[in-house]
Design an enzyme around this catalytic site. Structure first.
Site, PDB file in Angstrom:
ATOM      1  CG  LEU A  35     -26.149 -60.956 -70.653  1.00 48.92           C
ATOM      2  CD1 LEU A  35     -26.061 -61.816 -69.355  1.00 48.92           C
ATOM      3  CD2 LEU A  35     -25.737 -59.423 -70.252  1.00 48.92           C
ATOM      4  N   GLY A  36     -23.903 -62.372 -74.269  1.00 44.74           N
ATOM      5  CA  GLY A  36     -22.637 -62.777 -74.742  1.00 44.74           C
ATOM      6  C   GLY A  36     -22.828 -63.894 -75.684  1.00 44.74           C
ATOM      7  N   GLY A  94     -20.583 -66.956 -76.989  1.00 41.80           N
ATOM      8  CA  GLY A  94     -19.081 -67.569 -76.876  1.00 41.80           C
ATOM      9  C   GLY A  94     -19.219 -68.898 -77.879  1.00 41.80           C
ATOM     10  N   GLY A  95     -18.210 -69.649 -77.887  1.00 40.44           N
ATOM     11  CA  GLY A  95     -18.093 -70.658 -78.765  1.00 40.44           C
ATOM     12  C   GLY A  95     -18.907 -71.999 -78.478  1.00 40.44           C
ATOM     13  CE1 TYR A  96     -17.315 -76.108 -75.820  1.00 38.24           C
ATOM     14  CE2 TYR A  96     -16.089 -74.354 -75.693  1.00 38.24           C
ATOM     15  CZ  TYR A  96     -16.121 -75.705 -75.841  1.00 38.24           C
ATOM     16  OH  TYR A  96     -14.956 -76.317 -76.087  1.00 38.24           O
ATOM     17  N   GLY A  97     -22.270 -71.442 -76.098  1.00 35.02           N
ATOM     18  CA  GLY A  97     -23.295 -71.083 -75.572  1.00 35.02           C
ATOM     19  C   GLY A  97     -23.626 -69.434 -75.930  1.00 35.02           C
ATOM     20  CE  LYS A 139     -22.150 -70.865 -71.655  1.00 36.51           C
ATOM     21  NZ  LYS A 139     -20.913 -70.815 -70.826  1.00 36.51           N
ATOM     22  CG  ASP A 152     -12.163 -70.791 -71.368  1.00 33.63           C
ATOM     23  OD1 ASP A 152     -11.379 -70.393 -71.715  1.00 33.63           O
ATOM     24  OD2 ASP A 152     -13.464 -70.676 -71.694  1.00 33.63           O
TER      25      ASP A 152
HETATM   26  N1  LIG Z   1     -23.976 -65.371 -64.573  1.00 33.37           N
HETATM   27  C1  LIG Z   1     -23.565 -63.929 -65.406  1.00 33.37           C
HETATM   28  N2  LIG Z   1     -23.981 -62.868 -64.877  1.00 33.37           N
HETATM   29  C2  LIG Z   1     -23.563 -61.940 -65.734  1.00 33.37           C
HETATM   30  N3  LIG Z   1     -23.119 -61.940 -66.925  1.00 33.37           N
HETATM   31  C3  LIG Z   1     -22.769 -63.211 -67.502  1.00 33.37           C
HETATM   32  C4  LIG Z   1     -23.180 -64.426 -66.784  1.00 33.37           C
HETATM   33  N4  LIG Z   1     -22.749 -65.228 -67.374  1.00 33.37           N
HETATM   34  C5  LIG Z   1     -22.422 -65.018 -68.511  1.00 33.37           C
HETATM   35  N5  LIG Z   1     -22.305 -63.647 -68.501  1.00 33.37           N
HETATM   36  C6  LIG Z   1     -21.813 -62.844 -69.642  1.00 33.37           C
HETATM   37  O1  LIG Z   1     -22.001 -63.294 -70.766  1.00 33.37           O
HETATM   38  C7  LIG Z   1     -20.714 -63.775 -71.633  1.00 33.37           C
HETATM   39  C8  LIG Z   1     -20.637 -65.287 -72.149  1.00 33.37           C
HETATM   40  O2  LIG Z   1     -20.945 -66.095 -71.142  1.00 33.37           O
HETATM   41  P1  LIG Z   1     -20.192 -67.478 -70.915  1.00 33.37           P
HETATM   42  O3  LIG Z   1     -20.634 -68.180 -69.831  1.00 33.37           O
HETATM   43  O4  LIG Z   1     -18.592 -66.973 -70.832  1.00 33.37           O
HETATM   44  O5  LIG Z   1     -20.359 -68.217 -72.352  1.00 33.37           O
HETATM   45  P2  LIG Z   1     -19.669 -68.993 -73.394  1.00 33.37           P
HETATM   46  O6  LIG Z   1     -19.177 -70.367 -72.674  1.00 33.37           O
HETATM   47  O7  LIG Z   1     -20.069 -69.131 -74.619  1.00 33.37           O
HETATM   48  O8  LIG Z   1     -18.161 -68.363 -73.356  1.00 33.37           O
HETATM   49  C9  LIG Z   1     -19.527 -63.451 -70.600  1.00 33.37           C
HETATM   50  O9  LIG Z   1     -18.515 -63.121 -71.019  1.00 33.37           O
HETATM   51  C10 LIG Z   1     -20.260 -62.438 -69.702  1.00 33.37           C
HETATM   52  O10 LIG Z   1     -19.926 -61.098 -70.053  1.00 33.37           O
HETATM   53 MG   LIG Z   2     -16.981 -67.686 -71.698  1.00 27.92          MG
END
Ligand SMILES: Nc1ncnc2c1ncn2[C@@H]1O[C@H](COP(=O)(O)OP(=O)(O)O)[C@@H](O)[C@H]1O
Ligand SMILES: [Mg+2]
Length: 270
Positions: free
Chosen positions: A33-34, A36-39, A56, A151
């Site tokens: 899904l995504g 990011g810098g952490y996960g 995650k 954040d």
């Molecule tokens: N519970 C969730 N339901 C739907 N989409 C999610 C959820 N958690 C994360 N995402 C998607 O994944 C992306 C990255 O997750 P995120 O928790 O923000 O990670 P990071 O810490 O790497 O930024 C988010 O921008 C979102 O689009």
């Molecule tokens: Mg994020």
């Protein structure tokens, strides 16, 4: 320097989980899904109950440091402690291939980065303020629990079923744990860090409606955006250009005033 080298190597060594891969004999990866810098956040199917969830997993360069692992634990503990529909529900945590992960509720929607930059959403001033009101409700809930999100940004705010959901507690901290030597307003552990994030979030949404003029002269947001003076003032205070807000209630009062004003202007009858 060492940090930079580590990041460089991790970038090449890191392998995200593949589509179809089954994690700990339980979660089957549907897609990423995504990142990011952490996960890395994956959409998965929990084969135990056929539920769709988000998994995650902590990224490699964060796994190699104690602080990175500890931060991920804090993120999970904070999410676990939250019982509010504005946030994803925490399910379970675990470790797979030496990678800590946790699962949470899948929010069926899109984040504001996708909506604005990929779907081309254009949000009116009134709608921006209504979205802000909804988001502020979530921030207020966190602040009542003494949690600062730190954040508040467009990829961390989701729009689902006409409501706002806030995700990513990766940088969140309890109010009293902050030493506040941090210079960056966003990273300080105080309520104003979230207000600053909210101010920027609002600017991103308001700029979705902005057409770049031909002269391309660089101007400030106050000169460029065609919004009412009350909205400008609200953002100035969120960004601490003018005296900072002390709590969410003050912001809510101002938001409601501008919403009322714009509704009257637009002749919307309630
Ligand atoms: N519970 C969730 N339901 C739907 N989409 C999610 C959820 N958690 C994360 N995402 C998607 O994944 C992306 C990255 O997750 P995120 O928790 O923000 O990670 P990071 O810490 O790497 O930024 C988010 O921008 C979102 O689009
Ligand atoms: Mg994020």
């Amino acid at each position: 320097m060492i940090k930079k080298l580590l990041l460089f190597f991790c970038h090449f060594l890191e392998r995200p989980f593949k589509k179809g891969e089954i994690i700990n004999d339980r979660y089957q990866v549907v897609n990423l899904l995504g990142a990011g810098g952490y996960g890395y956040s994956y959409l998965v199917t929990d084969t135990v109950n056929c539920q769709t969830k988000v998994l995650k997993a902590l990224r490699l360069h964060k796994r190699t440091t104690k602080a990175g692992r500890k931060g991920f634990e804090t993120e999970q503990n904070l999410l676990k402690s939250i019982g509010h529909p504005g946030f994803p529900k925490y399910f379970e945590g675990g470790t797979y291939k030496n990678t800590p992960y946790y699962t949470m509720e899948f929010i069926n929607g899109k984040n504001f980065e996708q909506l604005i930059f990929f779907d081309g959403w254009k949000v009116s001033e009134l709608d921006v303020l209504l979205i802000a009101e909804d988001l502020l409700e979530k921030i207020e809930y966190l602040h009542q629990q003494n949690i600062i999100h730190r954040d508040i940004r467009i990829p961390n705010v989701l729009y689902s079923d006409h409501r706002i959901r806030l995700i990513d507690l990766g940088l969140a901290r309890y109010l009293y744990t902050g030493l506040n030597r941090e210079k960056d307003i966003r990273k300080q552990v105080n309520v104003q860090a979230d207000f600053y994030g909210l101010g920027h979030f609002l600017l991103f949404l308001l700029y979705s409606n902005f057409e770049v003029p031909d002269d391309k002269k660089e101007k400030s947001w106050e000169e460029e955006l065609d919004i009412c003076s009350e909205t400008k003032q609200l953002i100035r205070r969120l960004l601490q250009i003018d005296h900072a807000y002390q709590n969410c209630a003050q912001i809510k009062t101002d938001l409601q005033k501008v919403i009322h004003l714009l509704r009257r202007k637009n002749n919307v009858v309630l």
